[in-house]
Design a protein around this motif. Structure first.
Motif, PDB file in Angstrom:
ATOM      1  N   ARG A  16      75.978  81.398 -70.739  1.00  0.00           N
ATOM      2  CA  ARG A  16      75.374  82.338 -71.297  1.00  0.00           C
ATOM      3  C   ARG A  16      73.640  82.461 -71.169  1.00  0.00           C
ATOM      4  N   ASP A  17      73.147  83.363 -71.520  1.00  0.00           N
ATOM      5  CA  ASP A  17      71.780  83.743 -71.091  1.00  0.00           C
ATOM      6  C   ASP A  17      70.864  82.337 -71.861  1.00  0.00           C
ATOM      7  N   PRO A  18      70.132  81.806 -70.994  1.00  0.00           N
ATOM      8  CA  PRO A  18      69.382  80.659 -71.410  1.00  0.00           C
ATOM      9  C   PRO A  18      68.627  80.883 -72.740  1.00  0.00           C
ATOM     10  N   ASP A  19      68.482  79.868 -73.622  1.00  0.00           N
ATOM     11  CA  ASP A  19      67.634  79.579 -74.802  1.00  0.00           C
ATOM     12  C   ASP A  19      66.403  78.933 -74.410  1.00  0.00           C
ATOM     13  N   VAL A  20      65.283  79.761 -74.434  1.00  0.00           N
ATOM     14  CA  VAL A  20      64.110  79.229 -74.063  1.00  0.00           C
ATOM     15  C   VAL A  20      63.020  79.153 -75.279  1.00  0.00           C
ATOM     16  N   HIS A  21      62.213  78.287 -75.370  1.00  0.00           N
ATOM     17  CA  HIS A  21      61.211  78.133 -76.566  1.00  0.00           C
ATOM     18  C   HIS A  21      60.324  77.174 -76.045  1.00  0.00           C
ATOM     19  N   GLU A  22      59.105  77.143 -76.702  1.00  0.00           N
ATOM     20  CA  GLU A  22      57.971  76.006 -76.554  1.00  0.00           C
ATOM     21  C   GLU A  22      58.080  74.997 -77.864  1.00  0.00           C
ATOM     22  N   THR A  23      58.114  73.739 -77.369  1.00  0.00           N
ATOM     23  CA  THR A  23      57.884  72.593 -78.489  1.00  0.00           C
ATOM     24  C   THR A  23      56.625  72.593 -79.160  1.00  0.00           C
ATOM     25  N   GLN A  24      56.625  71.730 -80.226  1.00  0.00           N
ATOM     26  CA  GLN A  24      55.282  71.929 -80.899  1.00  0.00           C
ATOM     27  C   GLN A  24      54.136  71.505 -80.038  1.00  0.00           C
ATOM     28  N   GLY A  25      54.441  70.866 -79.072  1.00  0.00           N
ATOM     29  CA  GLY A  25      53.467  70.182 -78.170  1.00  0.00           C
ATOM     30  C   GLY A  25      53.100  71.083 -77.020  1.00  0.00           C
ATOM     31  N   ARG A  26      53.473  72.363 -77.137  1.00  0.00           N
ATOM     32  CA  ARG A  26      53.318  73.442 -76.255  1.00  0.00           C
ATOM     33  C   ARG A  26      54.219  73.274 -74.806  1.00  0.00           C
ATOM     34  N   LYS A  27      55.161  72.513 -74.684  1.00  0.00           N
ATOM     35  CA  LYS A  27      56.025  72.342 -73.666  1.00  0.00           C
ATOM     36  C   LYS A  27      57.219  73.419 -73.702  1.00  0.00           C
ATOM     37  N   LYS A  28      57.177  73.907 -72.626  1.00  0.00           N
ATOM     38  CA  LYS A  28      58.549  75.172 -72.306  1.00  0.00           C
ATOM     39  C   LYS A  28      59.686  74.180 -72.092  1.00  0.00           C
ATOM     40  N   THR A  57      69.616  71.344 -69.837  1.00  0.00           N
ATOM     41  CA  THR A  57      68.246  71.076 -70.613  1.00  0.00           C
ATOM     42  C   THR A  57      67.232  71.134 -69.330  1.00  0.00           C
ATOM     43  N   VAL A  58      66.005  72.073 -69.441  1.00  0.00           N
ATOM     44  CA  VAL A  58      65.014  71.966 -68.219  1.00  0.00           C
ATOM     45  C   VAL A  58      63.970  72.055 -68.838  1.00  0.00           C
ATOM     46  N   TRP A  59      62.788  71.395 -68.255  1.00  0.00           N
ATOM     47  CA  TRP A  59      61.590  71.582 -68.893  1.00  0.00           C
ATOM     48  C   TRP A  59      60.388  72.175 -68.017  1.00  0.00           C
ATOM     49  N   ASN A  60      59.427  72.377 -68.820  1.00  0.00           N
ATOM     50  CA  ASN A  60      58.361  72.931 -67.962  1.00  0.00           C
ATOM     51  C   ASN A  60      58.438  74.126 -67.076  1.00  0.00           C
ATOM     52  N   ARG A  61      57.718  73.669 -65.787  1.00  0.00           N
ATOM     53  CA  ARG A  61      57.874  74.940 -64.695  1.00  0.00           C
ATOM     54  C   ARG A  61      59.404  75.437 -64.439  1.00  0.00           C
ATOM     55  N   THR A  62      60.330  74.354 -64.696  1.00  0.00           N
ATOM     56  CA  THR A  62      61.760  74.805 -64.263  1.00  0.00           C
ATOM     57  C   THR A  62      62.105  75.578 -65.435  1.00  0.00           C
ATOM     58  N   ALA A  63      61.800  75.225 -66.444  1.00  0.00           N
ATOM     59  CA  ALA A  63      62.129  76.227 -67.688  1.00  0.00           C
ATOM     60  C   ALA A  63      61.534  77.411 -67.642  1.00  0.00           C
ATOM     61  N   GLN A  64      60.468  77.764 -67.036  1.00  0.00           N
ATOM     62  CA  GLN A  64      59.648  79.101 -66.800  1.00  0.00           C
ATOM     63  C   GLN A  64      60.611  79.738 -65.716  1.00  0.00           C
ATOM     64  N   PHE A  65      61.064  78.960 -64.579  1.00  0.00           N
ATOM     65  CA  PHE A  65      61.922  79.635 -63.421  1.00  0.00           C
ATOM     66  C   PHE A  65      63.100  80.150 -64.297  1.00  0.00           C
ATOM     67  N   VAL A  66      63.716  79.306 -65.162  1.00  0.00           N
ATOM     68  CA  VAL A  66      64.826  79.664 -65.572  1.00  0.00           C
ATOM     69  C   VAL A  66      64.642  81.001 -66.772  1.00  0.00           C
ATOM     70  N   GLU A  67      63.562  81.046 -67.471  1.00  0.00           N
ATOM     71  CA  GLU A  67      63.512  82.236 -68.318  1.00  0.00           C
ATOM     72  C   GLU A  67      63.246  83.418 -67.535  1.00  0.00           C
ATOM     73  N   ASP A  68      62.694  83.136 -66.120  1.00  0.00           N
ATOM     74  CA  ASP A  68      62.209  84.371 -65.430  1.00  0.00           C
ATOM     75  C   ASP A  68      63.397  85.204 -64.660  1.00  0.00           C
ATOM     76  N   PHE A  69      64.273  84.225 -64.395  1.00  0.00           N
ATOM     77  CA  PHE A  69      65.115  84.283 -63.162  1.00  0.00           C
ATOM     78  C   PHE A  69      66.893  84.137 -63.406  1.00  0.00           C
ATOM     79  N   VAL A  70      67.201  83.361 -64.411  1.00  0.00           N
ATOM     80  CA  VAL A  70      68.588  82.842 -64.589  1.00  0.00           C
ATOM     81  C   VAL A  70      69.408  83.535 -65.673  1.00  0.00           C
ATOM     82  N   ARG A  71      70.453  84.018 -65.523  1.00  0.00           N
ATOM     83  CA  ARG A  71      71.176  84.900 -66.480  1.00  0.00           C
ATOM     84  C   ARG A  71      72.650  84.418 -66.503  1.00  0.00           C
ATOM     85  N   LYS A  72      73.134  84.921 -67.474  1.00  0.00           N
ATOM     86  CA  LYS A  72      74.661  84.822 -67.770  1.00  0.00           C
ATOM     87  C   LYS A  72      75.395  85.200 -66.314  1.00  0.00           C
ATOM     88  N   GLY A  73      76.416  84.368 -66.043  1.00  0.00           N
ATOM     89  CA  GLY A  73      77.296  84.685 -64.823  1.00  0.00           C
ATOM     90  C   GLY A  73      76.475  84.163 -63.666  1.00  0.00           C
TER      91      GLY A  73
END
Length: 113
Positions: A16-28, A57-73
């Motif tokens: 499924r498309d990744p679920d991306v958000h920021e924590t209260q500490g502003r970590k992606k 689960t991925v964090w920080n810069r890897t999470a940003q990469f996932v948000e920008d480029f990774v999709r379902k399938g």
């Protein structure tokens, strides 16, 4: 020398498309499911397909990469560590096993514009 290793390597398809958000500490942080498949031969004409699902689960810069480029399938390579936890639903404790990825490589080729 006493040393331990907790390492998981998976190659599979994003469920499924990744679920991306920021924590209260502003970590992606990004979460997605990954399917791996195997064929089990039971006999000469009997082959069973099996799909295992993994929570990633991925964090920080890897999470940003996932948000920008990774999709379902998409097909991805994931390397990380296995983490165990549990949650409670209707009074029942349900154990979970998640992969926290340190490395992720997108294997799906994108057409060039």
């Amino acid at each position: 020398m006493s040393r331990s290793v907790n390492k998981v390597i998976l190659i599979g398809n994003v469920g499924r498309d990744p679920d991306v958000h920021e924590t209260q500490g502003r970590k992606k942080v990004a979460h997605f499911s990954l399917a791996t498949n195997q064929r089990i031969r039971r006999g000469p004409n009997d082959v069973e397909e099996r799909t295992d699902w993994h929570r990633i689960t991925v964090w920080n810069r890897t999470a940003q990469f996932v948000e920008d480029f990774v999709r379902k399938g998409d097909r991805v390579y994931v390397e990380g560590r296995l983490e165990y936890d549990s949650y409670e639903r209707d009074g029942i404790t349900i154990p979970t096993a998640d992969v926290t990825a340190r490395e992720l490589v997108l294997l799906t080729q994108r057409p060039e514009d």
